[in-house]
Design a protein around this motif. Structure first.
Motif, PDB file in Angstrom:
ATOM      1  N   VAL A 174       1.063  -1.210   0.043  1.00 57.45           N
ATOM      2  CA  VAL A 174      -0.283  -0.174   0.044  1.00 57.45           C
ATOM      3  C   VAL A 174       1.280   1.439  -0.335  1.00 57.45           C
ATOM      4  CG1 VAL A 174      -1.325   1.633   1.160  1.00 57.45           C
ATOM      5  CG2 VAL A 174      -2.207  -1.555   1.498  1.00 57.45           C
ATOM      6  N   LEU A 175       0.745   2.492  -0.479  1.00 56.99           N
ATOM      7  CA  LEU A 175       1.109   3.717  -0.798  1.00 56.99           C
ATOM      8  C   LEU A 175      -0.521   4.526  -0.048  1.00 56.99           C
ATOM      9  CD1 LEU A 175       3.384   5.427  -2.342  1.00 56.99           C
ATOM     10  CD2 LEU A 175       1.660   5.776  -3.557  1.00 56.99           C
ATOM     11  N   ARG A 176       0.588   4.819   0.735  1.00 64.64           N
ATOM     12  CA  ARG A 176      -0.090   5.502   1.906  1.00 64.64           C
ATOM     13  C   ARG A 176       0.610   7.777   1.274  1.00 64.64           C
ATOM     14  NH1 ARG A 176      -2.986   2.420   4.874  1.00 64.64           N
ATOM     15  NH2 ARG A 176      -1.563   0.411   4.846  1.00 64.64           N
ATOM     16  N   TYR A 177      -0.806   8.415   1.334  1.00 67.92           N
ATOM     17  CA  TYR A 177       0.404   9.626   1.670  1.00 67.92           C
ATOM     18  C   TYR A 177      -0.143  10.829   3.098  1.00 67.92           C
ATOM     19  CZ  TYR A 177      -0.345  14.972   0.988  1.00 67.92           C
ATOM     20  OH  TYR A 177      -0.122  16.205   1.672  1.00 67.92           O
ATOM     21  N   TYR A 178       0.437  10.766   3.985  1.00 72.66           N
ATOM     22  CA  TYR A 178      -0.297  11.321   5.067  1.00 72.66           C
ATOM     23  C   TYR A 178      -0.244  13.460   4.623  1.00 72.66           C
ATOM     24  CZ  TYR A 178       0.474   6.507   6.862  1.00 72.66           C
ATOM     25  OH  TYR A 178       1.286   5.828   6.718  1.00 72.66           O
ATOM     26  N   LEU A 179      -0.693  14.495   5.589  1.00 72.98           N
ATOM     27  CA  LEU A 179      -0.470  15.454   5.093  1.00 72.98           C
ATOM     28  C   LEU A 179      -0.574  15.683   6.853  1.00 72.98           C
ATOM     29  CD1 LEU A 179      -0.795  18.470   4.765  1.00 72.98           C
ATOM     30  CD2 LEU A 179      -3.235  18.253   4.620  1.00 72.98           C
ATOM     31  N   ASN A 180      -0.107  15.865   7.852  1.00 71.14           N
ATOM     32  CA  ASN A 180       0.681  16.843   9.210  1.00 71.14           C
ATOM     33  C   ASN A 180       0.800  15.472   9.247  1.00 71.14           C
ATOM     34  OD1 ASN A 180       1.107  19.256   7.839  1.00 71.14           O
ATOM     35  ND2 ASN A 180      -1.070  20.213   8.237  1.00 71.14           N
ATOM     36  N   GLY A 181       0.775  14.488   9.525  1.00 70.09           N
ATOM     37  CA  GLY A 181       1.267  13.168   9.885  1.00 70.09           C
ATOM     38  C   GLY A 181      -0.115  12.390  10.283  1.00 70.09           C
ATOM     39  N   ILE A 182      -1.242  12.685   9.375  1.00 64.12           N
ATOM     40  CA  ILE A 182      -2.232  12.044   9.240  1.00 64.12           C
ATOM     41  C   ILE A 182      -2.844  11.841   7.849  1.00 64.12           C
ATOM     42  CG2 ILE A 182      -5.038  12.447   9.609  1.00 64.12           C
ATOM     43  CD1 ILE A 182      -4.746  14.627  11.448  1.00 64.12           C
ATOM     44  N   GLU A 183      -2.925  10.193   7.866  1.00 61.11           N
ATOM     45  CA  GLU A 183      -3.500   9.671   6.487  1.00 61.11           C
ATOM     46  C   GLU A 183      -4.082  10.279   5.602  1.00 61.11           C
ATOM     47  OE1 GLU A 183      -4.426   5.246   4.748  1.00 61.11           O
ATOM     48  OE2 GLU A 183      -3.047   5.423   6.434  1.00 61.11           O
ATOM     49  N   ARG A 184      -4.452  10.134   4.460  1.00 60.49           N
ATOM     50  CA  ARG A 184      -5.494  11.614   3.835  1.00 60.49           C
ATOM     51  C   ARG A 184      -5.950  10.494   2.456  1.00 60.49           C
ATOM     52  NH1 ARG A 184      -6.823  15.343   7.176  1.00 60.49           N
ATOM     53  NH2 ARG A 184      -4.862  16.601   7.907  1.00 60.49           N
ATOM     54  N   THR A 185      -5.193   9.769   1.763  1.00 60.10           N
ATOM     55  CA  THR A 185      -5.342   8.614   0.804  1.00 60.10           C
ATOM     56  C   THR A 185      -4.046   7.863   0.715  1.00 60.10           C
ATOM     57  OG1 THR A 185      -3.807  10.148  -1.001  1.00 60.10           O
ATOM     58  CG2 THR A 185      -5.727  11.185  -0.975  1.00 60.10           C
ATOM     59  N   SER A 186      -4.621   7.110  -0.011  1.00 61.16           N
ATOM     60  CA  SER A 186      -3.959   5.392  -0.098  1.00 61.16           C
ATOM     61  C   SER A 186      -3.909   4.911  -1.615  1.00 61.16           C
ATOM     62  CB  SER A 186      -3.753   4.538   1.042  1.00 61.16           C
ATOM     63  OG  SER A 186      -5.518   3.926   1.155  1.00 61.16           O
ATOM     64  N   LEU A 187      -3.008   3.306  -1.229  1.00 62.06           N
ATOM     65  CA  LEU A 187      -3.123   3.219  -2.967  1.00 62.06           C
ATOM     66  C   LEU A 187      -3.067   1.773  -2.756  1.00 62.06           C
ATOM     67  CD1 LEU A 187      -4.090   3.822  -7.014  1.00 62.06           C
ATOM     68  CD2 LEU A 187      -1.734   3.730  -6.411  1.00 62.06           C
ATOM     69  N   ASN A 188      -3.480   0.809  -3.332  1.00 63.31           N
ATOM     70  CA  ASN A 188      -3.390  -0.803  -3.461  1.00 63.31           C
ATOM     71  C   ASN A 188      -2.442  -0.927  -4.332  1.00 63.31           C
ATOM     72  OD1 ASN A 188      -4.403  -1.706  -1.405  1.00 63.31           O
ATOM     73  ND2 ASN A 188      -6.140  -1.611  -2.754  1.00 63.31           N
TER      74      ASN A 188
END
Length: 208
Positions: A174-188
């Motif tokens: 899983v690729l995960r994107y975080y903004l200011n330490g909070i996960e916002r979006t992801s992609l398998n």
């Protein structure tokens, strides 16, 4: 010496990485942007970058000195296999000033010097603002997995002109994107992160 104020950058040359700290374990690269002149120093290997196009200036923010990219200026660091993990986490603090072009990349490990932001062959891992002209407050994270570009869904920032911290992680599934330490979006995305193994597989800062 250790720096005891987490809100303000320490002066250049005043501190070193605390390799005993848990967050430093497995650290592959770190750029503080507190030099105030010339190119920023990458602290893990004690090396300075090189300007690819133009010379970005410096400015003082509420948190201390920082690089100020105002156009297509780009700094790069030569390819280093130590910066090519098959799994990893990467992060950068950003504040947009003015408008940016499509695929504006504040930070990225690229292929072929990242001369085009639209294909897998040009990105190993990065963040991109205004991807494909989607908007000035739009950001996503990208990786190259087994030769194929994987991109998180676009995330809309409330206001990209306010300083914020982007981070992303890839664990092999899983690729995960975080903004200011909070996960916002992801992609398998299953596989290994892959790289340009020539000298053009550089780490780029700023520009598009």
């Amino acid at each position: 010496p250790l720096w005891d104020d987490p809100h303000i950058k320490p002066p250049f040359g005043s501190v070193q990485i605390n390799w005993g700290h848990p967050l430093a374990q497995g650290l592959l690269g770190y750029i503080l942007f507190n030099e105030g002149a010339g190119q920023a120093r990458e602290l893990v290997r004690e090396r300075r970058g090189t300007a690819v196009s133009g010379v970005a200036g410096w400015k003082t923010s509420i948190k201390g000195l920082t690089k100020n990219w105002t156009g297509n200026e780009t700094d790069w660091y030569e390819r280093d296999v130590a910066l090519e993990p098959i799994r990893g986490t990467w992060a950068c603090a950003v504040r947009r000033s003015g408008t940016v072009g499509s695929y504006a990349r504040p930070f990225g490990k690229t292929a072929h010097n990242g001369t085009d932001g639209s294909g897998a062959q040009f990105v190993s891992y990065d963040f991109e603002y205004n991807p494909g002209g989607a908007g000035q407050n739009i950001v996503n994270a990208n990786i190259n997995v087994n030769g194929s570009l994987k991109t998180t869904p676009n995330y809309t920032l409330d206001d990209a002109t306010i300083a914020h911290v982007n981070s992303a992680s890839f664990d092999g599934t899983v690729l995960r994107y975080y903004l200011n330490g909070i996960e916002r979006t992801s992609l398998n995305a299953s596989g290994d992160m892959t790289y340009d193994t020539s000298t053009t597989g550089r780490l780029l800062l700023g520009g598009s």
